[in-house]
Design an enzyme around this catalytic site. Structure first.
Site, short mmCIF file in Angstrom:
data_model
loop_
_atom_site.label_atom_id
_atom_site.label_comp_id
_atom_site.label_asym_id
_atom_site.label_seq_id
_atom_site.Cartn_x
_atom_site.Cartn_y
_atom_site.Cartn_z
N ARG A 619 0.84 -1.20 0.00
CA ARG A 619 0.00 0.00 0.00
C ARG A 619 0.87 1.25 0.00
O ARG A 619 1.83 1.36 0.77
CB ARG A 619 -0.89 -0.02 1.24
CG ARG A 619 -1.63 1.28 1.47
CD ARG A 619 -2.64 1.13 2.59
NE ARG A 619 -3.83 0.45 2.11
CZ ARG A 619 -4.56 -0.41 2.83
NH1 ARG A 619 -4.18 -0.72 4.06
NH2 ARG A 619 -5.63 -0.96 2.33
N LYS A 692 4.80 -1.59 2.27
CA LYS A 692 6.22 -1.91 2.37
C LYS A 692 6.96 -0.59 2.20
O LYS A 692 6.46 0.43 2.63
CB LYS A 692 6.58 -3.00 1.35
CG LYS A 692 5.95 -4.35 1.75
CD LYS A 692 6.26 -5.52 0.83
CE LYS A 692 5.40 -5.56 -0.38
NZ LYS A 692 5.34 -6.89 -1.04
N GLU A 696 14.06 3.05 -1.18
CA GLU A 696 15.28 2.42 -1.67
C GLU A 696 15.02 1.63 -2.94
O GLU A 696 15.89 1.53 -3.81
CB GLU A 696 15.90 1.55 -0.59
CG GLU A 696 16.27 2.40 0.61
CD GLU A 696 17.14 1.71 1.63
OE1 GLU A 696 17.90 2.42 2.31
OE2 GLU A 696 17.06 0.48 1.77
#
Ligand SMILES: Cc1cc2nc3c(=O)[nH]c(=O)nc-3n(C[C@H](O)[C@H](O)[C@H](O)COP(=O)(O)OP(=O)(O)OC[C@H]3O[C@@H](n4cnc5c(N)ncnc54)[C@H](O)[C@@H]3O)c2cc1C
Ligand code: SF4
Lengths: 736, 317
Positions: A619, A692, A696
Site C-alpha cells: 500500500r 512496504k 530504496e
C-alpha cells in the site's frame, strides 16, 4: 501488538486519509526556514559555544606529537579536546573505528581534536593552530590489490551467510549452451546529504541532552551512552528535523560525541557541525565493490545457472557490502551460487548508504541480464519475465508474499514505449546525439522491525502521536498523521505528530526503507489500544465501533470521540512486533526502471532524457511523498550511473575529492522528465498497514538501466561505474 | 581563516597602494578568495575591498573595441548586447561557468585570478608546491584526471579553471593594470597567465599589489564564435576540456583550449591547420603533451570536440 497472521480487513482499508496525496504537514516550516534543524536549536541552547573538528592528516599511523598550546591561547578559545584529555571512551555498538582518534590513527580525517570557542570563526581559526606530527604507516587502500587477501565475512542476521549454493552451479554453468561471465565494479560513494552531521550537546547534573541529526534516535542514544560509559537513561536525544541522511546518519558519529565532550569540558552547551570537506573521509561511505556475475541459460532463455560473487573492503572489524543479496531472490535458476568476500582496507569506515547491498548489486546484475538477453537475442524485458519466480529460489518452500514483478515490467514497457526500441545498438540518431533506451528490474527487501508509539486523545478530540521515529525528509510526519487520522476518524488538522525524541516510544527509525511501514504500524497498534479505551469509556464494543468524522458509532448509537476524554486525556501506547510471516514468506518490493539517454556523438557526454519507474511496494501511504522518494532515488541512481565516485588516492589512502565541488552529484540540468507509477497493491503479510517501502526500491536498478541505455545508444558496454566519458570515448563510433 | 583587517579605498590609486603592502590582498566578489581564506590556503592579514571603485562599466574604445571595467560582473558582461553580438565566444564562455548566483558576484578581474581546482591544492594536509612552495606535488602520481596534459612541470600539473579566460585568449584581449607606484601596464592575454615551471605559486605576470583596472577587447573578430565546454554533468562543473573557437567561412580561424594547461592554451601556429581539420590542428596544438594515464583522454576529447565544431561550422555555411 504481535503481527502473526496476515492482516484482515481493518480501518486503514477505508483509505479516506491514508493513501491520499496530501501535502507534507512540515512543509511550511521547512520552506519558511522555521523548522529547527540540529544546529539551529537556538532557543534550546542560546548560549552554545562552537566546536570545530580537526581531522587526521594521514590515513594510518600514530600521532607522534600533538601540540595544542597555540590553539588554546588563540582568541576566544574555551577548550581543546583530544584523546589525551577526553577521558576513557569506548566504541559504540554500531561504530567500527573510534570516533576520536589518537595516538593511533585508523583513517584519514578521523577526528583527532575538537577546538571549542566563543564563535564559529574563533574555533575554526584556532583549529588551524593545532600542530600535529605523525608517524605514517603503510596501509591497504586499493581494493583491486587487496582482492586476493579477502576472506569470507562472518554470517549475520542482516546479510545471512557469506556463501550460498543450490544445486551444482559450476556443472550447470559449464554445460549451459549460452553463458555470460563478466566482472563489474562500483566505486566508493558518499551520502552527501544537504545537512551535514550536526549536534548541540548540553549537560545538566550528569544528564546529557543531545540535539542532533540522526536517522535512528535510539541507536544514537545507545551509542553515546556506551561510548561515554554512562547509563542510557541519562541520555536525552532530540532530532525532530533531519536534512537527509541516506544511511550516513544511522548511528553515533563524531559531531555528537565531540559536542558532548566539548560541553562536558566547558560546562557550556557546545554545537558541532562537520565541515563539508571533512565528511567524506571522517564519516561512513558506501564501499566499492568488484562483482563477478556468471549466467548460464538454455537457448530459449531459461536461466540454469546463476552466480554472483562480490568483493569489498572495510576497516578491521567492519562488514562487507552485501552486493549479492538480490541475486539470492530475484531470478529463478536451479543451480545457484553467491559469495561475499571482505578485504581489510585502511580507508574510512564503510557502512550503509541508500539500499546497501542491492543498489550496487543491481548495478552489476542488471547489466549482466541485459548482456545475456542480447546473447540470447531476447528482449531484455522478456528475458526477465521468463525467469521470474514466485518462490524464494534458494528455499522453494517459501513463497513471496506478493511478487508482481512481471506486471511492473509489462506496465513499464507499455507506458514507456519500449516496443519502439531498436535492439541493434547505435541505430538511432537525433542530430549530434545517439539515442538509446535501457531498462532494468528493481528489487529491494521489506524489513519488519519492532516499532512503538504513544497516542493521546484530549477533551477537544485532538490526537497527539509521540514516537522516536524520524523524518529525514521522507514524509514521516505526514503519513503518521494520516495513519492516526484514519484510525481515530479525525481530520488531519486534529492530529499533532511529535517525532525524534528519545523520551518517546522507540520506533523502527529511518533506514533500509523500513521506516514508513513499521512506524505507521506502531502507530496503528497504539491507535487500536486507544480505540479500545475510547470504546470502553463510551460503552461500546470496540470490535464493532466505527470511528469516523469525529464520532464513534455502533449500530444506531453514536457519541463524539472527544467526549471519551471529557474527564481527562486518554493515553495508549503499544508497539508492533512481528511473528514469523517474514520467515514463511519472502517479503520484497519490486519495480522496473526505463530510461532514455542521448549520448553526444562527438564528446560522449550523456544526457538522460526520460525516466520511468514502476513500483510495487504494497500500500502506498501517501502517493505524493512516495513519488518524491522515488524520484529522489532515481536521481541518485543517475548520479551512481554517471558521476558519483569517491576517488581513492591509493598511495596516501584517502578520498581525494572530498567536497561538493569535486564529488559531483546530478544537478537540475541533468534530471529530465521523471515519471513514477505505483501498482495498486496491498500486502497483508507485511503489516496491518499492508505497506512496504519505496525509498530504496527507487534507486535499485536505475544505474544499470542508464548503462543499458548507453549501450543501446552507442554499442559501447561499460562495466565500471561511474560511466564517465573518458571510460569509453575511444570506443565511440567515429564522428561523421 | 585567520583574523584580518579591512579597508575600502576610494580610488584605484589608493587601492593599488594599499594592496602593495605585505600581507594585503584585493577582494572583489569574494567567491574564490573567501573560500580559500576559510581553508587557510590564502592567509591575507589585510583585505582591500575594490567594490567601491567605479570600475564597473563597459565602454567602447576609440579603435572599435571594448573596455571592460575590472568590476563588471560575469552576469553583466555575458548579457551586454555588444558582447553578445560581437564577442559571442566570451558571452558563451561566461554563461557556461559556475552558477547564476556566483556569476552575479564574480567580477572580470576576480575571474581571471581565480585559482586552480586541483583537489590536492584544497587539502592543507597534503603537500602542494603551489600552496606551500617546496613541499612537493601530491597530485603527480595521484588523482590527475582533471589536471594538465601540456605545459606542466615536475613541480605542478594544475590547470587554470576559468572559462572566461579561454575566450579572452582567443580574442587577444589585454589586461590593464595599475601598480602601487601609479604606473599602468597593458599585458596581452598570451603573457598574462604563466606556466608553472619551478614556481607554480606565481601564476600571472602581475606584480605584488597590481590592481587590474580593465580588460581591453580589440576590434571584433569576424566568424562563428563557439565555446564548447565538456564536463561530467550538464551544468555547474569545471571543464574536462573546453574549446573556444572563432571559425571563418572556409574553415580558417582561431582556437584556444581550457582544462588542459596552467593557462588558456593557444598555439597560433596550429591555427593554420584548421582548414585541414581537427586531427591536424590538435596534433599541432597539443604537440609535446605529456598526459597521465588518467587524463590522456583529453587529447582525444579535444580532437573530437574540435571536429564537431568544425563540421558544425561547415554545415552552417
Ligand atoms: C562553486 C563554484 C563553481 C565555479 N565554477 C566555475 C566555472 O565553471 N567556470 C569558471 O570559469 N569559474 C567558476 N568558478 C569561479 C568563479 O568564476 C570565480 O570564483 C570568480 O570569477 C571570482 O571572481 P570574484 O570577483 O569573486 O573574485 P575574488 O574571489 O574576489 O578574487 C579572486 C582573486 O582575484 C583578485 N582580485 C580581485 N579583483 C582584483 C582586481 N581588480 N585587481 C587585482 N586582483 C583582483 C583577488 O585578490 C583574488 O586573488 C566557480 C566558483 C565556485 C565557487
Ligand atoms: S598539481 Fe599543482 S596545485 Fe596540484 S598539488 Fe601539485 S603543485 Fe599543488
Amino acid at each position: 501488538m504481535k503481527f502473526q497472521t496476515p492482516a484482515g480487513h481493518n480501518p486503514i482499508d477505508r483509505m479516506s486519509v491514508v493513501g491520499q496525496p496530501l501535502d507534507r504537514i512540515d512543509g511550511p516550516l521547512k520552506t519558511t526556514g522555521t523548522a529547527p534543524y540540529a544546529y539551529e536549536q537556538h532557543d534550546a541552547a542560546p548560549d552554545a559555544a562552537y566546536g570545530h573538528v580537526v581531522g587526521a592528516g594521514i590515513a594510518k599511523g600514530r600521532i607522534r606529537r600533538l601540540d595544542i598550546k597555540a590553539a588554546e591561547r588563540a582568541p576566544g578559545v574555551l577548550a581543546v579536546i583530544t584523546a589525551d584529555t577526553a577521558g576513557p571512551l569506548e566504541v559504540g555498538p554500531h561504530n567500527t573505528v573510534p570516533l576520536l582518534g589518537g595516538p593511533e590513527i585508523r583513517h584519514y580525517h578521523q577526528a583527532v581534536a575538537l577546538v571549542v570557542a566563543e564563535s564559529f570563526e574563533a574555533a575554526r581559526a584556532a583549529a588551524g593552530r593545532v600542530r600535529i606530527e605523525y608517524e605514517a604507516h603503510a596501509g591497504a587502500y586499493d581494493l583491486e590489490a587487496a582482492r586476493t587477501t579477502a576472506t569470507a565475512p562472518e554470517a549475520n542476521a542482516q546479510m545471512g551467510e557469506p556463501d550460498t549454493q543450490v544445486g551444482d552451479f559450476l556443472g550447470a554453468f559449464a554445460d549451459a549452451p549460452v553463458r555470460l561471465d563478466e566482472t563489474y565494479t562500483t566505486p566508493d560513494q558518499s551520502h552527501m546529504m544537504m545537512e551535514p552531521h550536526a549536534s548541540i550537546a548540553r549537560w545538566d547534573d550528569g544528564t546529557l541532552t543531545l540535539w542532533t541529526s540522526t536517522q535512528m534516535v535510539e541507536w544514537c542514544a545507545r551509542g553515546i551512552a556506551k561510548t561515554l560509559r554512562m547509563d542510557r537513561s541519562k541520555v536525552h536525544v532530540i532530532s525532530p528535523y533531519i536534512g537527509g541522511g541516506f544511511g550516513g546518519k544511522l548511528f553515533l558519529r563524531a559531531d555528537a560525541l565531540l559536542a558532548a565532550l566539548g560541553a562536558r569540558a566547558t560546562g557550556r552547551p557546545v554545537k558541532v557541525a562537520l565541515h563539508r570537506p571533512l565528511i567524506a573521509n571522517n564519516s561512513t561511505h558506501r564501499p566499492a565493490t568488484i562483482q563477478r556475475v556468471r549466467l548460464g541459460a538454455t537457448r530459449d532463455g531459461v536461466i540454469t545457472a546463476i552466480g554472483h560473487e562480490s568483493w569489498s573492503g572495510d576497516q578491521p572489524g567492519g562488514g562487507p557490502e552485501t552486493a549479492v543479496s538480490q541475486t539470492r531472490l530475484l531470478y529463478a535458476g536451479a543451480n545457484r551460487l553467491t559469495a561475499m568476500r571482505l578485504a581489510v582496507l585502511d580507508l574510512p569506515e564503510g557502512n550503509s548508504m541508500r539500499a546497501p547491498g542491492e543498489a550496487p548489486g543491481m548495478m552489476a546484475l542488471e547489466i549482466a541480464m541485459d548482456e545475456m538477453a542480447e546473447k540470447l537475442r531476447l528482449d531484455p524485458v522478456e528475458f526477465r519475465i521468463r525467469n521470474d519466480t514466485q518462490v524464494d529460489p534458494e528455499n522453494p518452500e517459501r513463497p513471496f508474499s506478493a511478487r508482481p514483478l512481471i506486471t511492473c515490467l509489462q506496465t513499464g514497457a507499455a507506458q514507456f514505449g519500449w516496443q519502439r526500441r531498436d535492439a541493434r545498438p547505435g541505430r538511432v540518431k537525433d542530430g549530434q546525439w545517439l539515442v538509446g533506451l535501457g531498462m532494468a528490474a528493481a528489487f529491494r527487501n521489506n524489513l519488519p522491525m519492532t516499532s512503538g508509539a504513544r497516542v493521546r486523545l484530549d477533551g477537544d478530540g485532538r490526537i497527539t502521536v509521540e514516537t522516536d521515529m524520524t523524518d529525514i525528509g521522507t514524509g514521516s510526519y505526514t503519513i503518521i498523521a494520516q495513519t492516526a487520522a484514519e484510525m481515530m476518524g479525525v481530520r488531519m488538522d486534529q492530529v499533532e505528530v511529535r517525532l525524534g525524541d528519545s523520551t518517546y516510544p522507540v520506533s523502527a527509525g529511518s533506514g533500509g526503507q523500513f521506516g514508513a511501514n513499521n512506524a505507521t504500524s506502531g502507530v496503528y497498534a497504539a491507535c487500536i489500544g486507544l480505540r479500545e479505551e475510547v470504546a470502553r469509556r463510551l460503552g461500546f464494543n470496540s470490535q464493532d465501533a466505527d470511528f469516523a468524522d469525529g464520532q464513534v458509532r455502533s449500530g444506531n448509537r453514536s457519541a463524539p470521540l472527544a467526549s471519551a476524554a471529557a474527564r481527562g486525556e486518554i493515553v495508549a501506547e503499544d508497539r508492533i512486533e512481528y511473528g514469523d510471516l517474514h520467515k514463511t514468506h519472502q517479503q520484497s518490493t519490486f519495480g522496473s526502471h526505463f530510461v532514455e539517454v542521448a549520448v553526444d556523438g562527438a564528446t560522449g557526454e550523456v544526457r538522460v532524457r526520460r525516466m520511468l519507474a514502476v513500483c510495487a511496494a504494497g500500500r502506498i501511504l501517501n502517493p505524493k511523498s512516495a513519488r518524491s522518494q522515488v524520484i529522489g532515488a532515481m536521481t541518485m541512481g543517475v548520479g551512481a550511473a554517471l558521476m558519483e565516485h569517491l576517488k581513492v588516492d591509493t598511495r596516501r589512502g584517502f578520498f581525494v575529492n572530498h567536497d561538493l565541488a569535486s564529488y559531483e552529484v546530478p544537478v537540475h540540468a541533468d534530471i529530465p522528465h521523471q515519471e513514477v507509477i505505483f501498482l495498486d497493491e496491498t500486502d497483508p503479510m507485511s503489516s496491518p498497514m499492508k505497506a512496504k517501502g519505496v525509498g530504496e526500491l527507487g534507486i535499485c536498478g536505475v544505474a544499470a538501466a542508464v548503462a543499458n541505455a548507453i549501450y543501446n545508444a552507442t554499442g559501447v558496454r561499460v562495466r565500471d561505474y561511474p560511466i564517465t566519458l573518458d571510460t569509453y570515448l575511444d570506443r565511440l563510433p567515429d564522428v561523421a | 581563516m585567520i583574523p584580518f583587517t579591512y579597508e575600502r579605498p576610494g580610488s584605484p590609486a589608493e587601492a593599488a597602494a594599499a594592496a602593495a603592502k605585505p600581507g594585503a590582498k584585493l577582494i572583489a566578489g569574494g567567491t574564490n578568495l573567501l573560500d580559500l581564506m576559510k581553508l587557510e590556503i590564502e592567509t591575507p592579514v589585510h583585505l582591500v575591498d575594490v567594490n567601491g571603485l567605479a570600475l564597473d562599466t563597459i565602454e567602447a574604445t576609440g579603435d572599435g573595441g571594448l573596455r571592460i571595467g575590472a568590476l563588471v560582473s560575469n552576469t553583466d558582461l555575458a548579457a551586454d548586447a555588444r558582447v553578445r553580438r560581437d564577442y559571442a565566444v566570451l558571452s558563451r564562455a561566461l554563461v557556461s561557468g559556475a552558477s547564476g548566483q556566483l556569476r552575479n558576484k564574480a567580477t572580470t578581474a576576480g575571474n581571471l585570478l581565480q585559482r586552480t581546482r586541483c583537489p590536492y591544492f584544497y587539502d592543507t594536509a597534503q603537500p602542494c608546491n603551489k600552496r606551500s612552495p617546496g613541499s612537493g606535488c601530491s597530485a603527480i602520481g595521484g588523482m590527475t584526471r582533471q589536471l594538465a596534459i601540456i605545459g606542466a612541470s615536475e613541480a605542478c600539473i594544475a590547470t587554470h579553471p576559468s572559462d572566461m579566460a579561454v575566450a579572452l585568449r582567443v580574442l587577444d584581449a589585454e589586461i590593464e593594470t595599475l601598480s602601487g607606484e601609479g604606473t599602468t601596464r597593458r599585458i596581452p592575454m598570451a603573457e598574462f597567465h604563466r606556466l608553472p615551471g619551478d614556481t607554480p605559486e606565481i601564476e600571472t605576470a602581475l606584480n605584488a599589489g597590481n590592481l587590474i583596472t580593465a580588460v581591453i577587447l580589440p576590434r571584433p573578430v569576424p566568424g562563428r564564435h563557439v565555446y564548447r565546454k565538456v564536463r561530467d554533468r550538464a551544468s555547474y562543473a569545471f571543464a574536462l576540456v573546453s574549446v573556444a573557437a572563432i571559425i571563418e567561412d572556409g574553415g580558417r580561424g582561431r582556437v584556444a583550449l581550457g582544462g588542459v594547461a596552467h593557462k588558456p592554451w593557444r598555439v597560433e601556429a596550429a591555427e593554420s591547420e584548421l582548414a585541414r581539420g581537427a586531427r591536424a590542428t590538435t596534433a599541432r596544438l597539443l604537440e609535446g603533451a605529456r598526459p597521465s594515464r588518467d587524463n590522456a583522454f583529453k587529447i582525444t576529447l579535444v580532437e573530437r570536440t574540435l571536429d564537431a565544431i568544425l563540421s558544425d561550422a561547415r554545415g552552417a555555411q
